[in-house]
Design a protein around this motif. Structure first.
Motif, PDB file in Angstrom:
ATOM      1  N   ILE A   1       0.835  -1.193   0.000  1.00 28.61           N
ATOM      2  CA  ILE A   1       0.000   0.000   0.000  1.00 28.61           C
ATOM      3  C   ILE A   1       0.876   1.252   0.000  1.00 28.61           C
ATOM      4  N   ARG A   2       0.301   2.362  -0.442  1.00 27.25           N
ATOM      5  CA  ARG A   2       0.999   3.635  -0.395  1.00 27.25           C
ATOM      6  C   ARG A   2       0.969   4.193   1.028  1.00 27.25           C
ATOM      7  N   THR A   3       2.039   4.834   1.446  1.00 28.42           N
ATOM      8  CA  THR A   3       1.998   5.582   2.699  1.00 28.42           C
ATOM      9  C   THR A   3       1.088   6.788   2.507  1.00 28.42           C
ATOM     10  N   ALA A   4       0.438   7.199   3.559  1.00 29.73           N
ATOM     11  CA  ALA A   4      -0.520   8.301   3.453  1.00 29.73           C
ATOM     12  C   ALA A   4      -0.583   9.055   4.774  1.00 29.73           C
ATOM     13  N   ASP A   5      -0.951  10.327   4.674  1.00 28.85           N
ATOM     14  CA  ASP A   5      -1.284  11.104   5.865  1.00 28.85           C
ATOM     15  C   ASP A   5      -2.711  10.733   6.248  1.00 28.85           C
ATOM     16  N   VAL A   6      -2.858  10.034   7.368  1.00 32.94           N
ATOM     17  CA  VAL A   6      -4.141   9.441   7.751  1.00 32.94           C
ATOM     18  C   VAL A   6      -4.964  10.423   8.575  1.00 32.94           C
TER      19      VAL A   6
ATOM     20  N   GLY B   1      -9.151  20.648  14.125  1.00 31.22           N
ATOM     21  CA  GLY B   1      -8.140  20.407  13.103  1.00 31.22           C
ATOM     22  C   GLY B   1      -8.073  18.989  12.589  1.00 31.22           C
ATOM     23  N   TRP B   2      -9.134  18.217  12.786  1.00 25.89           N
ATOM     24  CA  TRP B   2      -9.139  16.836  12.294  1.00 25.89           C
ATOM     25  C   TRP B   2      -9.373  16.775  10.786  1.00 25.89           C
ATOM     26  N   ALA B   3     -10.079  17.762  10.252  1.00 25.77           N
ATOM     27  CA  ALA B   3     -10.292  17.867   8.806  1.00 25.77           C
ATOM     28  C   ALA B   3     -10.697  19.302   8.502  1.00 25.77           C
ATOM     29  N   THR B   4     -10.127  19.870   7.465  1.00 19.85           N
ATOM     30  CA  THR B   4     -10.440  21.243   7.074  1.00 19.85           C
ATOM     31  C   THR B   4     -11.657  21.253   6.145  1.00 19.85           C
ATOM     32  N   PRO B   5     -12.269  22.419   5.943  1.00 14.28           N
ATOM     33  CA  PRO B   5     -13.363  22.502   4.962  1.00 14.28           C
ATOM     34  C   PRO B   5     -12.938  22.016   3.576  1.00 14.28           C
ATOM     35  N   MET B   6     -11.691  22.299   3.179  1.00  9.94           N
ATOM     36  CA  MET B   6     -11.215  21.823   1.873  1.00  9.94           C
ATOM     37  C   MET B   6     -11.090  20.303   1.851  1.00  9.94           C
ATOM     38  N   ASP B   7     -10.673  19.713   2.983  1.00  2.13           N
ATOM     39  CA  ASP B   7     -10.642  18.248   3.070  1.00  2.13           C
ATOM     40  C   ASP B   7     -12.037  17.680   2.863  1.00  2.13           C
ATOM     41  N   LEU B   8     -13.017  18.260   3.529  1.00  3.16           N
ATOM     42  CA  LEU B   8     -14.386  17.763   3.436  1.00  3.16           C
ATOM     43  C   LEU B   8     -14.955  17.931   2.040  1.00  3.16           C
ATOM     44  N   ASP B   9     -14.514  18.969   1.339  1.00  2.17           N
ATOM     45  CA  ASP B   9     -14.948  19.150  -0.047  1.00  2.17           C
ATOM     46  C   ASP B   9     -14.474  18.005  -0.931  1.00  2.17           C
ATOM     47  N   GLU B  10     -13.413  17.342  -0.543  1.00  2.00           N
ATOM     48  CA  GLU B  10     -12.938  16.161  -1.266  1.00  2.00           C
ATOM     49  C   GLU B  10     -13.562  14.878  -0.723  1.00  2.00           C
ATOM     50  N   ILE B  11     -13.774  14.836   0.599  1.00  2.00           N
ATOM     51  CA  ILE B  11     -14.252  13.615   1.237  1.00  2.00           C
ATOM     52  C   ILE B  11     -15.692  13.294   0.849  1.00  2.00           C
TER      53      ILE B  11
ATOM     54  N   VAL C   1      -9.896   7.458   5.061  1.00  2.00           N
ATOM     55  CA  VAL C   1      -9.251   8.175   3.976  1.00  2.00           C
ATOM     56  C   VAL C   1      -7.906   8.716   4.437  1.00  2.00           C
ATOM     57  N   GLY C   2      -7.051   8.981   3.478  1.00  2.00           N
ATOM     58  CA  GLY C   2      -5.754   9.581   3.744  1.00  2.00           C
ATOM     59  C   GLY C   2      -5.337  10.423   2.554  1.00  2.00           C
ATOM     60  N   ARG C   3      -4.250  11.120   2.720  1.00  2.00           N
ATOM     61  CA  ARG C   3      -3.740  11.966   1.643  1.00  2.00           C
ATOM     62  C   ARG C   3      -2.359  11.454   1.239  1.00  2.00           C
ATOM     63  N   VAL C   4      -2.195  11.168  -0.054  1.00  2.00           N
ATOM     64  CA  VAL C   4      -0.906  10.744  -0.571  1.00  2.00           C
ATOM     65  C   VAL C   4      -0.301  11.877  -1.388  1.00  2.00           C
ATOM     66  N   TRP C   5       1.016  11.873  -1.459  1.00  2.00           N
ATOM     67  CA  TRP C   5       1.731  12.960  -2.119  1.00  2.00           C
ATOM     68  C   TRP C   5       2.528  12.438  -3.309  1.00  2.00           C
ATOM     69  N   ASP C   6       2.417  13.145  -4.407  1.00  2.00           N
ATOM     70  CA  ASP C   6       3.228  12.915  -5.594  1.00  2.00           C
ATOM     71  C   ASP C   6       3.959  14.222  -5.880  1.00  2.00           C
ATOM     72  N   ASP C   7       5.221  14.272  -5.452  1.00  2.00           N
ATOM     73  CA  ASP C   7       5.997  15.516  -5.490  1.00  2.00           C
ATOM     74  C   ASP C   7       5.276  16.578  -4.660  1.00  2.00           C
TER      75      ASP C   7
ATOM     76  N   SER D   1      -0.970  16.594  -3.925  1.00  6.16           N
ATOM     77  CA  SER D   1      -1.575  15.584  -3.056  1.00  6.16           C
ATOM     78  C   SER D   1      -2.967  15.232  -3.565  1.00  6.16           C
ATOM     79  N   ARG D   2      -3.437  14.074  -3.149  1.00  2.00           N
ATOM     80  CA  ARG D   2      -4.798  13.655  -3.485  1.00  2.00           C
ATOM     81  C   ARG D   2      -5.349  12.803  -2.362  1.00  2.00           C
TER      82      ARG D   2
END
Length: 246
Positions: free
Chosen positions: A81-86, A141-151, A180-186, A189-190
């Motif tokens: 699996i990919r590492t992710a910010d959980v 700070g568990w999830a920002t409004p922008m995080d929720l817009d993706e979730i 869900v988590g956030r993975v980074w490519d350079d 993030s997604r």
């Protein structure tokens, strides 16, 4: 497994370091999930089925453009699996009234909800994993409004896909939970689905006359592995002659 460094041990899975800093190895054990059965016994083959089913579902989600942390299945019990910010929350999507909504809101069993409900639970076993609101997520700070817009769209698309997949093999997806988590490519993030998607987190109703053989019902005498084997058979992961994995 002795040659690998243990990264994290959960109730039913162990996470080990991967070959690179961007990957981990998730090992599915045969343990029941907390609250499903008393004692320390294991269920032979459960980890194999959970690994195979989760890989099957996540691969098909990826094929329709829904991102997951899955890289590949490594063997019968492990996947890379990919590492992710959980995120420190679990997302529950409900389609019909399961046991918790029946108790909390007085709804009738299997009552279809006006629309899928998306709820958030703080991942904290000591606190009993409490239900939290968007305000809690934002304030602490568990999830920002922008995080929720993706979730929200990620959860909605996943629910639509899983509901159709389960209906195609004779099950109603009553509810399920996901992480869900956030993975980074350079520098980019997604948001991706992480953890697992299998009968440990899917509450299913069998529309072919078998009732609700969910793992959540194990306390009422239903064998934990019944739903795992049945779902694997119907999805074509197992052949009928190979329904008892080791």
């Amino acid at each position: 497994m002795a040659h690998r460094k243990l990264f994290y041990k959960g109730a039913t899975k162990s996470i080990y370091e991967g070959e690179t800093g961007e990957t981990l190895v998730m090992h599915f054990r045969d343990d029941p999930t907390p609250g499903q059965a008393a004692g320390s016994h294991t269920i032979k083959g459960k980890g194999v089925l959970n690994n195979r089913i989760s890989e099957f579902i996540m691969s098909r989600l990826s094929a329709v453009g829904i991102s997951t942390h899955l890289v590949s299945r490594l063997n019968m019990r492990e996947q890379v699996i990919r590492t992710a910010d959980v995120f420190s929350m679990r997302i529950v999507i409900r389609n019909t009234a399961g046991p918790e909504l029946q108790k909390r809101l007085g709804l009738e069993e299997n009552q279809r909800l006006p629309r899928p409900l998306i709820e958030f639970y703080l991942k904290d076993d000591k606190l009993g994993n409490p239900l939290v609101t968007e305000d809690h997520l934002n304030a602490f700070g568990w999830a920002t409004p922008m995080d929720l817009d993706e979730i929200y769209p990620l959860a909605g698309r996943t629910n639509d896909f899983l509901f159709g997949m389960m209906a195609g093999v004779g099950f109603t997806l009553v509810e399920f939970s996901m992480e869900v988590g956030r993975v980074w490519d350079d520098d980019f993030s997604r948001m991706v689905i992480i953890d697992e998607l299998n009968p440990d987190v899917l509450l299913l109703r069998d529309d072919r006359g078998g009732g609700n053989p969910s793992a959540e019902d194990a306390a009422d005498g239903i064998e934990l592995e019944d739903i795992h084997t049945e779902l694997a058979l119907r999805l074509g992961i197992l052949a009928p002659s190979n329904s008892k994995p080791g």
